[in-house]
Design a protein around this motif. Structure first.
Motif, PDB file in Angstrom:
ATOM      1  N   PRO A 201      -7.650  -0.468  -3.838  1.00 14.08           N
ATOM      2  CA  PRO A 201      -6.247  -0.054  -3.728  1.00 14.08           C
ATOM      3  C   PRO A 201      -5.882   0.262  -2.273  1.00 14.08           C
ATOM      4  CG  PRO A 201      -7.267   0.982  -5.629  1.00 14.08           C
ATOM      5  CD  PRO A 201      -8.372   0.248  -4.904  1.00 14.08           C
ATOM      6  N   GLY A 202      -4.764  -0.253  -1.837  1.00 15.59           N
ATOM      7  CA  GLY A 202      -4.331  -0.058  -0.458  1.00 15.59           C
ATOM      8  C   GLY A 202      -4.594  -1.270   0.424  1.00 15.59           C
ATOM      9  N   ASP A 203      -5.491  -2.169  -0.026  1.00 16.21           N
ATOM     10  CA  ASP A 203      -5.766  -3.356   0.790  1.00 16.21           C
ATOM     11  C   ASP A 203      -4.625  -4.367   0.748  1.00 16.21           C
ATOM     12  OD1 ASP A 203      -8.219  -2.485   1.677  1.00 16.21           O
ATOM     13  OD2 ASP A 203      -9.401  -3.704   0.288  1.00 16.21           O
ATOM     14  N   GLY A 204      -3.854  -4.361  -0.350  1.00 19.85           N
ATOM     15  CA  GLY A 204      -2.785  -5.341  -0.423  1.00 19.85           C
ATOM     16  C   GLY A 204      -1.888  -5.145  -1.615  1.00 19.85           C
ATOM     17  N   PRO A 205      -0.747  -5.887  -1.632  1.00 20.24           N
ATOM     18  CA  PRO A 205       0.173  -5.800  -2.756  1.00 20.24           C
ATOM     19  C   PRO A 205      -0.490  -6.289  -4.044  1.00 20.24           C
ATOM     20  CG  PRO A 205       1.042  -7.227  -0.996  1.00 20.24           C
ATOM     21  CD  PRO A 205      -0.344  -6.863  -0.624  1.00 20.24           C
ATOM     22  N   GLU A 206      -0.023  -5.826  -5.180  1.00 16.87           N
ATOM     23  CA  GLU A 206      -0.501  -6.257  -6.489  1.00 16.87           C
ATOM     24  C   GLU A 206      -0.483  -7.774  -6.584  1.00 16.87           C
ATOM     25  OE1 GLU A 206      -0.621  -4.073  -9.824  1.00 16.87           O
ATOM     26  OE2 GLU A 206      -1.465  -2.889  -8.177  1.00 16.87           O
ATOM     27  N   LEU A 207      -1.467  -8.320  -7.267  1.00 23.16           N
ATOM     28  CA  LEU A 207      -1.476  -9.775  -7.474  1.00 23.16           C
ATOM     29  C   LEU A 207      -0.802 -10.140  -8.787  1.00 23.16           C
ATOM     30  CD1 LEU A 207      -4.913 -10.926  -6.109  1.00 23.16           C
ATOM     31  CD2 LEU A 207      -2.769 -12.155  -5.751  1.00 23.16           C
TER      32      LEU A 207
END
Ligand SMILES: Nc1nc2c(c(=O)[nH]1)N[C@H]1C(S)=C(S)[C@@H](COP(=O)(O)O)O[C@H]1N2
Ligand SMILES: [Mo]
Length: 207
Positions: A201-207
């Protein structure tokens, strides 16, 4: 005897799981675009400081301050090329000529055929990040990204689109082409951030 002098010290420049590549392979998805000088422009748009779009044609882009960096290229398919000299326009030059609004957090780099890659603004703004027009003093060839390709040496090489046409300043993160298709949103080779399933969590937007 040990390693030949030119290879000394190279082993610790190889991120985990990578091997040294001799020569320079060509790696990309899709066809090599044909360069059309009269239609080409480099565009900075999105959340610019002045709210305007900034464009340079090929002649204007070629007249921008020229920088060189020594930089490594790490392909996620596990080969690395070390210490090539790249010449072109530093990302910092673009940031000065067309500054982002204060709330910009990410940059989408756009290339021909809609190819894209997203970067955190800090990753985009490093001293080593360069819109390369030359390698080893020679203009890039078509298959390596002529007239301009990005290099972000501290990230996997898909973060550096070939055939770049511009950047979009963003106030929130969005995934680029490979980042939507199973590759890691950040892509740090030293942490082996290869695939999106490794994201926390925090690495990128939801896929
Ligand atoms: N436009 C575009 N740029 C791209 C790619 C691509 O598919 N399309 N692939 C990336 C990947 S995965 C790598 S490893 C490098 C390879 O650059 P090279 O072919 O010059 O070695 O280009 C990057 N830039
Ligand atoms: Mo790659």
């Amino acid at each position: 005897m040990g390693l030949p002098e030119s290879r000394e010290g190279q082993q610790d420049r190889l991120p985990p799981g990578q091997r040294l590549q001799r020569g320079w392979p060509v790696t990309h998805y899709g066809p090599v675009p044909k360069f059309k000088p009269d239609r080409w422009e480099f565009r900075v748009f999105g959340a610019t400081a002045d709210g305007d779009k900034h464009c340079w044609n090929h002649e204007e882009f070629s007249a921008m301050p020229y920088s060189t960096v020594l930089a490594d290229l790490h392909c996620v398919t596990k080969y690395s090329m070390l210490g090539a000299e790249w010449g072109g326009v530093a990302s910092r030059t673009i940031l000065e000529l067309a500054p982002p609004a204060p709330d910009v957090t990410h940059v989408m780099v756009w290339a021909e055929y809609g190819f894209s890659s997203n970067l955190r603004i800090a990753d985009f703004a490093t001293e080593q990040t360069i819109f390369a027009t030359h390698k080893g003093g020679e203009p890039l060839t078509a298959e390596h990204g002529f007239p301009v390709r990005l290099l972000v040496p501290h990230l996997y090489a898909w973060k550096g689109p070939k055939w770049v046409r511009g950047i979009e300043y963003m106030t929130a993160d969005r995934r680029g082409f490979w980042e939507e298709r199973g590759y890691h949103n950040i892509g740090d080779p030293w942490d082996e951030q290869r695939y999106s399933y490794q994201e926390v969590p925090g690495d990128g937007p939801e896929l």
